[in-house]
Design a protein around this motif. Structure first.
Motif: not given
Length: 110
Positions: A31-36
């Protein structure tokens, strides 16, 4: 005999807890690498564009109004944008989002 089955089940459950923790960390990393991270990068680009505004720059406001920057007042954080010949509106600097010429040519704003 029932006791040994219960002990074996408890041993398997404790190992499963560690696997679950690793899986949760992996999901958060994805989630961190693809969204945030991309969202934070985009916000930084917008902030840099707003700080680099100068008179004569063609812009698009948050309301979708295209115009040209006529004056920047840093003390009140407002920008005067000419949207038609002789029609000037005052917009808060934080609502100026993009370089209109870059949008029309399909290139990212710098």
């Amino acid at each position: 005999m029932n006791t040994s089955i219960l002990l074996a089940a408890q041993g398997a459950a404790s190992g499963g807890g560690m696997e679950m923790l690793i899986m949760m960390v992996a999901i958060f990393a994805i989630m961190w690498f693809f969204m945030i991270r991309p969202q934070q990068k985009k916000q930084k680009e917008i902030r840099n564009f707003q700080n680099a505004l100068s008179e004569g720059t063609k812009v698009v406001t948050g309301g979708g109004i295209y115009g040209t920057v006529k004056r920047i007042d840093l003390s009140t954080n407002k920008v005067e944008v000419e949207i038609a010949r002789g029609v000037v509106i005052e917009v808060d600097k934080s609502y100026v989002f993009a370089d209109a010429t870059a949008l029309q040519t399909g290139q990212p704003a710098k």
